[in-house]
Design a protein around this motif. Structure first.
Motif, PDB file in Angstrom:
ATOM      1  N   VAL A  37      48.545  54.533  -3.716  1.00 44.78           N
ATOM      2  CA  VAL A  37      48.476  55.272  -4.542  1.00 44.78           C
ATOM      3  C   VAL A  37      49.639  55.276  -5.218  1.00 44.78           C
ATOM      4  O   VAL A  37      50.408  56.408  -5.824  1.00 44.78           O
ATOM      5  CB  VAL A  37      47.654  56.698  -3.506  1.00 44.78           C
ATOM      6  CG1 VAL A  37      48.579  57.946  -4.634  1.00 44.78           C
ATOM      7  CG2 VAL A  37      46.237  56.281  -4.141  1.00 44.78           C
ATOM      8  N   ILE A 231      41.297  67.018  -6.377  1.00 48.76           N
ATOM      9  CA  ILE A 231      41.516  65.392  -6.810  1.00 48.76           C
ATOM     10  C   ILE A 231      39.676  65.203  -6.367  1.00 48.76           C
ATOM     11  O   ILE A 231      40.013  64.264  -7.623  1.00 48.76           O
ATOM     12  CB  ILE A 231      42.229  65.196  -5.564  1.00 48.76           C
ATOM     13  CG1 ILE A 231      43.675  65.442  -4.723  1.00 48.76           C
ATOM     14  CG2 ILE A 231      42.473  63.812  -4.545  1.00 48.76           C
ATOM     15  CD1 ILE A 231      44.374  65.271  -3.800  1.00 48.76           C
ATOM     16  N   TYR A 232      39.415  65.291  -5.277  1.00 48.19           N
ATOM     17  CA  TYR A 232      37.816  64.836  -5.852  1.00 48.19           C
ATOM     18  C   TYR A 232      37.225  65.077  -6.847  1.00 48.19           C
ATOM     19  O   TYR A 232      36.828  64.827  -7.029  1.00 48.19           O
ATOM     20  CB  TYR A 232      36.773  65.975  -4.304  1.00 48.19           C
ATOM     21  CG  TYR A 232      35.739  65.603  -4.071  1.00 48.19           C
ATOM     22  CD1 TYR A 232      35.018  64.235  -3.582  1.00 48.19           C
ATOM     23  CD2 TYR A 232      34.767  66.511  -4.693  1.00 48.19           C
ATOM     24  CE1 TYR A 232      33.652  63.882  -3.792  1.00 48.19           C
ATOM     25  CE2 TYR A 232      33.040  66.267  -5.213  1.00 48.19           C
ATOM     26  CZ  TYR A 232      32.784  64.736  -4.190  1.00 48.19           C
ATOM     27  OH  TYR A 232      31.732  64.672  -4.191  1.00 48.19           O
ATOM     28  N   VAL A 235      38.764  63.251  -9.153  1.00 42.65           N
ATOM     29  CA  VAL A 235      37.728  61.872  -9.318  1.00 42.65           C
ATOM     30  C   VAL A 235      36.746  61.325  -9.334  1.00 42.65           C
ATOM     31  O   VAL A 235      35.941  60.403 -10.140  1.00 42.65           O
ATOM     32  CB  VAL A 235      38.054  61.339  -7.891  1.00 42.65           C
ATOM     33  CG1 VAL A 235      37.119  59.973  -7.363  1.00 42.65           C
ATOM     34  CG2 VAL A 235      39.513  60.901  -7.302  1.00 42.65           C
ATOM     35  N   ARG A 236      35.951  62.243  -9.384  1.00 39.76           N
ATOM     36  CA  ARG A 236      34.639  62.546 -10.191  1.00 39.76           C
ATOM     37  C   ARG A 236      33.878  62.571 -11.326  1.00 39.76           C
ATOM     38  O   ARG A 236      33.468  61.760 -11.836  1.00 39.76           O
ATOM     39  CB  ARG A 236      33.568  63.882  -8.784  1.00 39.76           C
ATOM     40  CG  ARG A 236      33.385  63.558  -7.890  1.00 39.76           C
ATOM     41  CD  ARG A 236      32.502  65.162  -7.466  1.00 39.76           C
ATOM     42  NE  ARG A 236      30.730  65.157  -8.076  1.00 39.76           N
ATOM     43  CZ  ARG A 236      30.170  65.404  -7.952  1.00 39.76           C
ATOM     44  NH1 ARG A 236      30.485  66.883  -7.535  1.00 39.76           N
ATOM     45  NH2 ARG A 236      29.314  65.573  -8.271  1.00 39.76           N
ATOM     46  N   ILE A 239      39.484  60.196 -13.897  1.00 40.83           N
ATOM     47  CA  ILE A 239      40.637  59.312 -12.937  1.00 40.83           C
ATOM     48  C   ILE A 239      42.126  59.143 -13.605  1.00 40.83           C
ATOM     49  O   ILE A 239      41.831  57.852 -15.394  1.00 40.83           O
ATOM     50  CB  ILE A 239      40.769  58.215 -12.395  1.00 40.83           C
ATOM     51  CG1 ILE A 239      39.125  58.223 -11.412  1.00 40.83           C
ATOM     52  CG2 ILE A 239      41.608  57.748 -11.088  1.00 40.83           C
ATOM     53  CD1 ILE A 239      38.628  57.232 -10.712  1.00 40.83           C
ATOM     54  N   VAL A 243      46.328  62.536 -10.891  1.00 43.25           N
ATOM     55  CA  VAL A 243      45.231  62.486  -9.367  1.00 43.25           C
ATOM     56  C   VAL A 243      46.334  61.876  -8.924  1.00 43.25           C
ATOM     57  O   VAL A 243      46.473  62.250  -7.983  1.00 43.25           O
ATOM     58  CB  VAL A 243      44.310  62.196  -9.118  1.00 43.25           C
ATOM     59  CG1 VAL A 243      43.864  61.901  -8.707  1.00 43.25           C
ATOM     60  CG2 VAL A 243      42.817  62.622 -10.931  1.00 43.25           C
ATOM     61  N   ASN A 244      46.579  60.506  -8.660  1.00 45.32           N
ATOM     62  CA  ASN A 244      47.990  60.087  -8.727  1.00 45.32           C
ATOM     63  C   ASN A 244      49.309  60.361  -7.883  1.00 45.32           C
ATOM     64  O   ASN A 244      49.649  60.753  -6.796  1.00 45.32           O
ATOM     65  CB  ASN A 244      48.228  58.346  -8.334  1.00 45.32           C
ATOM     66  CG  ASN A 244      46.843  57.544  -8.273  1.00 45.32           C
ATOM     67  OD1 ASN A 244      45.827  58.178  -8.199  1.00 45.32           O
ATOM     68  ND2 ASN A 244      46.743  56.685  -9.414  1.00 45.32           N
TER      69      ASN A 244
END
Length: 273
Positions: A37, A231-232, A235-236, A239, A243-244
């Motif tokens: 990450v 973050i969740y 990611v959904r 991406i 986010v990283n």
């Protein structure tokens, strides 16, 4: 040395090397995803691959220009600090009462106090949402602070209580014998001795609050979204390397805060001694 003793020593050495190898593999499996990450947060590609074909700081620049990410970090920091202070203060007072004052329903209250640590966070999230909705309280940052304090309180309580059980109460008796009242005795004798445990409780409460997702997803709004929820959600949907970047900043914060707390704890311990 006999052959049997030599064989026993060889076997013991092999067993020890095996334990060390397994331990190293376990820690590596835990650390490797974090390394991926962090490295991908510097990836020059929009769709990160490991190892990256190039490195850049552009995603960090874009991250600090994104109001949504900065707002989430600010909200999580505010809620985490408030929850840490409240959990530390309430946990200390509660632990003092449990350790120093006998009363009939102590065990029942202790179980009730530890309930947020035992019950799954998703149940706590749904139950709190139903309760606050019934009484007409809208979701806001104060809601988050109260509930994150509730989730962290059992840990703070247990840490401070364990230190109080080891505390030498004769020091307090001696101070009060010499004329000090209870408030002065607590400030001058008890607090310096248990301060490292209080700091530990507050640091742990901050980390718990900052990383809480399961229950928080029921309590956030657009203006009060926390970092794990962002973050969740990202990611959904999509991406991106940002986010990283956010995950890396969370990792840094959750590592730096305990280190700072440990330094303060050691300083308080050295001064108390």
């Amino acid at each position: 040395m006999s052959v049997r003793e030599y064989a026993s020593d060889v076997k013991a050495n092999w067993n020890w090397h095996g334990i060390r190898l397994v331990s190293a593999l376990v820690y590596l499996s835990m650390i490797l995803p974090l390394i991926v990450v962090v490295v991908n947060s510097f990836s020059a590609q929009r769709i990160a691959t490991f190892p990256p074909s190039g490195l850049t700081l552009d995603w960090y620049v874009e991250f600090f220009r994104d109001e949504m990410f900065l707002s989430a970090v600010w909200v999580s920091t505010q809620v985490g600090i408030a929850a840490a202070v409240l959990a530390g203060a309430i946990g200390t007072l509660t632990a003092m009462g449990f350790v120093r004052k006998p009363f009939p329903i102590k065990k029942a209250l202790s179980i009730a106090l530890l309930t947020p640590m035992i019950v799954p966070p998703v149940i706590v999230g749904v139950a709190a949402t139903s309760f606050f909705t019934e009484i007409g309280l809208n979701r806001n940052i104060w809601w988050l602070i109260v509930m994150h304090t509730l989730l962290a309180l059992p840990y703070a309580f247990l840490i401070v209580r364990s230190r109080l059980y080891l505390f030498d109460e004769t020091l307090e008796d001696a101070a009060m014998t010499l004329g000090a009242d209870r408030l002065v005795t607590f400030r001058e004798i008890t607090l310096p001795q248990i301060a490292p445990s209080i700091i530990t409780a507050m640091v742990l409460s901050f980390v718990i609050s900052f990383g809480e997702f399961t229950a928080s997803q029921f309590w956030v709004q657009r203006e009060t979204t926390t970092v794990p929820v962002v973050i969740y959600s990202m990611v959904r949907t999509t991406i991106t390397p940002k986010v990283n970047v956010l995950a890396t900043l969370v990792l840094v914060i959750t590592m730096v805060v305990p280190l700072v707390g440990l330094a303060i704890q050691r300083w308080l311990t050295s001064n108390a001694n």
